[in-house]
Write a protein that holds these residues in place. Structure first.
Motif: not given
Lengths: 350, 269
Positions: B163, B165, A307, B167
């Motif tokens: 988000r 994370d 990110q 996926k």
């Protein structure tokens, strides 16, 4: 011995007709070079003005030969034959020049921010071609970038003390340019002139926007980063799955004046939005050639990690692009859900 | 019509008859919502497995548009059965079931996918342990260059929700569980568009976790598409994701609250 002979015989058989056809074109290009050198009375060196003249003769010849531009490798070989003709006649060494596959005026627009290590290489590649304009937008640079650009003759340098932000330089450069075709580049990624030719060539009637074909450089889907995923999603929902993850966000890419004016200068500062507008307004957009810029992209504090700020910026750009399409086509675009009875939820009482 | 005899085999209905009816709890801790439309073959087993996820469970079957007796089978199994003569359309059953649910935790299943209770328990446990929404980790086939539009849309939506994370983990995939608090914050009517519910949950700061991997690939709706023509379900789900992005953009700003890294846009007006 026997093995070698068989091998050679097959390949010679296959190649002979091809070689003859290319040979004729090459001889013709060589001859064109000789004629051009004679008529232009070339002396000690080739100056940019003469290169423009050559480019005109070259394009006239291409039209006469009914030359189809593909493949580009052949174009580059013919270009070499032409300059061999020039050298043969005038004794001026001209090994590195590249003529354009178009008669239209072409500008290169380069954005640069602290790129003193690479900007020279970028400009040297661009100066190999008879471009009408080379515009460098230097912004927020704390190093010698601007002075290095100024050293190049025939390069328009625009300078801003403050950083303009991502992609704003492109929009500004496009606004300054007066050319028919605009080629967009970054100051930190030197791309060989040979690799830029297809982008210019594709805009000579075939496309309005020529993108960098990234598909061959992509991993399996599970390995891709968020930016690649949202790029592909935008193309897919706009009905262009064939574009894969190709995007105006990536350099190099080229736009015609018609495309730039249809999209609007200010929208070029948000490339995915520009892409959405181009597709929605029916501009012909497609890949021109593949240049691997992922490997040569400079590693900075802001573009490393899952990110990172740059990836967040680009994902935000894609939300903005979708937001533009929502305003035109509604929240679901063309993907309706009439079969779903949403109101049934309110009708049920517990 | 003459029914062909299946000689030497047990009658087809025996598969379901063997299963003992369940007992819905009066004050349930877990409610299991099962939308079903013509799922006679599997519904009894789905209900049976669902009833085992917790000691105090109620099973709610939302039978809609069924012509094969799914609703009668469900009622005979002892599940609380809601009957709708007409098909409600995709995912509407989930929302209606959730409206009737009384438990603290609501588990969402599908009438055509039999999942053993041992795979459902981790989802319920995750909510008990503090998650608001517990999702299935299954994301479909992604070890390839070109993926299905639905998979692509799920991944892209999570990126736009910050988000990465997660996926491709999504509320569109069953089974998943959520707390009562999550349902009321999302709004029960938004459950009809799962990606929208997914976005609302994440945007409102609910704890959304990928709790457990349950392979649902073979029975996944995107695999059940027709052989020819454009897949209507694919475009429905892609549209759902667009609706979710639209919601996000209208509840944040046109960039989804992402940084512009100081773009000086006025320079080019």
């Amino acid at each position: 011995m026997a093995r070698k002979r068989t091998k050679r015989r097959i390949s010679a058989k296959r190649r002979r007709p091809l070689r003859n056809r290319y040979g004729r074109m090459h001889r013709s290009a060589f001859q064109l070079g000789i004629t051009a050198a004679k008529e232009m009375l070339l002396q000690h060196e080739i100056i940019p003005f003469q290169l423009m003249d050559m480019n005109r003769r070259w394009n006239h010849w291409l039209k006469l030969m009914k030359y189809s531009v593909h493949p580009w490798s052949r174009y580059l070989q013919l270009n070499r034959s032409f300059f061999q003709g020039i050298t043969h006649q005038s004794r001026i060494p001209a090994p590195h020049w590249l003529l354009l596959p178009t008669d239209q005026t072409v500008a290169a627009i380069v954005t640069a921010m602290n790129e003193e290590t690479t900007i020279d290489q970028v400009l040297n590649q661009l100066k190999r071609m008879p471009l009408t304009e080379i515009i460098v937008v230097v912004n927020g640079s704390k190093d010698q970038t601007f002075h290095m650009v100024r050293k190049h003759a025939d390069v328009v340098a625009v300078h801003f003390n403050e950083p303009l932000g991502h992609d704003v330089g492109r929009a500004l450069g496009a606004k300054i340019s007066r050319s028919d075709i605009m080629l967009f580049l970054d100051g930190d990624i030197p791309v060989k002139a040979e690799q830029l030719i297809p982008f210019i060539g594709a805009l000579n009637g075939e496309l309005d926007a020529a993108l960098n074909e990234m598909t061959p450089y992509l991993n399996d889907f599970s390995q891709r980063d968020g930016v690649t995923i949202v790029k592909e999603m935008l193309n897919r929902v706009l009905g262009r799955p064939d574009l894969g993850a190709n995007s105006l966000t990536a350099v190099p890419h080229a736009l015609t004046r018609r495309a730039v004016e249809t999209i609007g200068f200010e929208n070029l500062a948000v490339p995915p939005k520009a892409q959405a507008i181009a597709i929605k307004k029916g501009l012909r957009i497609g890949p021109a050639a593949g240049v691997d810029v992922v490997a040569s992209n400079r590693i900075r504090k802001t573009n490393v990690g899952i990110q990172n700020p740059v990836s967040e910026l680009i994902i935000g750009d894609h939300v903005e692009a979708l937001h533009y399409v929502f305003k035109e086509d509604g929240a679901r675009m063309s993907y309706a859900d009439e079969i779903r009875k949403r109101n049934a939820v309110f009708e049920v009482n517990v | 019509m003459q029914r062909r005899k299946r000689r030497g085999k047990k009658p087809r209905s025996a598969l379901n008859k063997k299963i003992k009816p369940i007992q819905n709890s009066v004050q349930p801790h877990v409610s299991v919502v099962i939308p079903a439309m013509n799922e006679r073959r599997t519904i009894s087993r789905v209900i049976y497995e669902a009833s085992k996820v917790h000691g105090s469970t109620e099973v709610i079957v939302v039978a809609n548009g069924s012509r094969d007796g799914t609703d009668r089978l469900a009622a005979a199994m002892g599940a609380k059965t809601l009957f709708f003569a007409e098909p409600l359309g995709h995912d509407v059953g989930r929302a209606i079931g959730a409206k009737h649910a009384q438990g603290n935790i609501v588990l969402f299943l599908d009438g055509d996918v039999v999942i053993p209770a041992k795979h459902l328990v981790p989802l319920v446990r995750a909510v008990e342990a503090g998650a608001d929404v517990a999702l299935n980790k299954y994301i479909g086939p992604v070890n390839r260059k070109k993926v299905h539009s639905v998979i692509l849309a799920k991944h892209a939506l999570n990126m736009m929700l910050s988000r990465p994370d997660l996926k491709g983990v999504s509320l569109t995939t069953i089974p998943h569980a959520m707390s009562r608090k999550a349902i009321s914050m999302i709004g029960v009517e938004h459950l009809t568009v799962p990606p929208l519910a997914h976005s609302i949950a994440i945007h409102k700061g609910l704890k959304v976790v990928d709790a457990h991997y349950i392979e649902v690939g073979r029975t996944n709706p995107i695999k059940r598409k027709k052989r020819s023509g454009k897949d209507p379900l694919e475009s429905l789900i892609v549209g759902d994701h667009l609706e979710a992005v639209h919601w996000l953009a209208s509840h944040t700003n046109e960039r989804g609250n992402f940084t512009d890294l100081g773009r000086d846009r006025k320079r080019v007006r």
